[in-house]
Design an enzyme around this catalytic site. Structure first.
Site, PDB file in Angstrom:
ATOM      1  N   CYS A 236       0.803  -1.224   0.000  1.00  0.00           N
ATOM      2  CA  CYS A 236       0.000   0.000   0.000  1.00  0.00           C
ATOM      3  C   CYS A 236       0.835   1.272   0.000  1.00  0.00           C
ATOM      4  O   CYS A 236       0.353   2.331  -0.408  1.00  0.00           O
ATOM      5  CB  CYS A 236      -0.938   0.007   1.202  1.00  0.00           C
ATOM      6  N   ASN A 237       2.063   1.203   0.476  1.00  0.00           N
ATOM      7  CA  ASN A 237       2.921   2.391   0.489  1.00  0.00           C
ATOM      8  C   ASN A 237       3.520   2.700  -0.876  1.00  0.00           C
ATOM      9  O   ASN A 237       4.069   3.783  -1.102  1.00  0.00           O
ATOM     10  CB  ASN A 237       4.067   2.227   1.483  1.00  0.00           C
TER      11      ASN A 237
END
Length: 371
Positions: free
Chosen positions: A160-161
């Protein structure tokens, strides 16, 4: 030269920050575009569709602060429930649906900045929901007729980063190639990473993620309007390396995503450190950040980050509304929030903003922008 004591004086802080920003002249974000599948489901729809009666699992779905998600659900089997998919079928869905969503998001972004696919000089594609070789960059070049001379990069498996990791690479290329047009596309077919086995481990994941793609255009040294990306800062927590992971499940014969229950607290506990590093040396105070665009990682993640940074519900309104309307869209979530901020029309020239994403590692990524 600006002295340290000048930075500390309230009447000079704003001027110090403005002087620092003027000296940076970072690459600009020109526009954004997003795309989702046609099919949308409420949490109650999904519980009924899969005939889930376990009270604990139902509670996870219904208390997630998510109203609906866009998903690619398989057709029903003999029992009326969506048919189980093999790992091969999941990977095929990742490729087909991902190419479609990525193309739509990219075209939407180009339309908003009045550009054509022939203008693209650099393409970065991000995905964490499937394995694919060649990657989405090659598939989108073929699908859309992007120039075959286009430089490209695929970022796979960061989680997700990864949207901000990729934006860092994209703005870096733009800075080194003034006047060139760079496109970054986050393609996440999260329904291609689902395992349904009735356990709480998979149910937490299955209650959270949605399908979507987001594209952003970047250039440096042009007259096109857009916020300038001034600085990045990262923080990885190696002690929590196993807290979020996508690995092989021998029993199911599929890849399966795992989220540790302590993830929100790990992320929140390190949020202040990474923001401190981001603002260090800029003259920008945290109270001067007008716009916070934080990854929609889940209700507890958002709450933990907000508490640790002293943010209000208004500060994270786009983060929470994206979670409510789309679920967690992995690497592209923060760009959905950015799109909503632009649609809101409250940004003023000179405003500072922070972009923040969180994911496996455990990792926090941030960027400072000036509108």
């Amino acid at each position: 030269m600006i002295l340290d004591e000048e930075i500390a004086r309230p009447d000079t802080v704003g001027r110090t920050a403005d002087a620092w920003a003027a000296g940076r002249r970072g690459p600009a974000i020109l526009g954004v575009g997003t795309a989702n599948p046609e099919d949308c489901y409420s949490q109650a729809d999904l519980l009924d569709m899969y005939a889930i009666e376990d009270r604990r699992i139902r509670s996870v779905f219904l208390n997630s602060a998510i109203d609906r998600r866009f998903l690619t659900v398989p057709p029903p089997g003999a029992d009326g429930r969506p048919r189980p998919e093999t790992q091969g079928e999941l990977l095929a869905k990742h490729k087909a649906r991902g190419t479609e969503l990525g193309a739509r998001a990219l075209q939407s972004c180009l339309k908003r900045i009045d550009a054509a696919v022939s203008d693209i000089d650099y393409l970065v594609c991000v995905s964490s929901t499937g394995l694919l070789t060649p990657g989405f960059s090659a598939l989108l070049i073929r699908e859309l007729g992007i120039p075959t001379s286009c430089s490209r990069l695929d970022i796979v498996g960061m989680g997700c980063n990864a949207g901000l990791n990729a934006l860092n690479a994209t703005t870096g290329w733009a800075t080194a190639n003034p006047g060139g047009l760079a496109l970054m596309v986050c393609v996440e077919v999260c329904s291609a990473a689902y395992v349904f086995d009735g356990t709480m481990r998979t149910s937490v994941v299955n209650s959270l993620f949605g399908d979507g793609a987001a594209a952003v255009a970047v250039a440096h040294g042009t007259e096109r309007p857009g916020p300038q990306v001034l600085k990045y800062a990262s923080r990885i927590v190696p002690d929590a390396v196993d807290a979020m992971r996508y690995d092989w499940d021998d029993e199911q014969g599929k890849f399966s995503f795992f989220l540790d229950r302590d993830v929100p607290y790990v992320v929140g506990a390190h949020a202040e450190d990474v923001i401190g590093n981001l603002l260090s040396g800029t003259g920008v105070r945290r109270s001067e950040i007008a716009h916070w665009l934080i990854h929609s990682g889940g209700k507890k993640v958002i709450d933990s980050v907000a508490v640790n940074l002293g943010l209000t519900g208004y500060d994270v309104r786009h983060t929470t509304s994206v979670l409510r309307d789309f679920g967690n869209l992995s690497s592209g979530s923060f760009l959905f929030s950015y799109e909503r901020l632009l649609q809101e029309g409250v940004v003023r020239p000179g405003d500072y903003g922070v972009l923040m994403t969180m994911g496996p590692g455990s990792t926090l990524e941030t960027a400072l922008v000036r509108y």
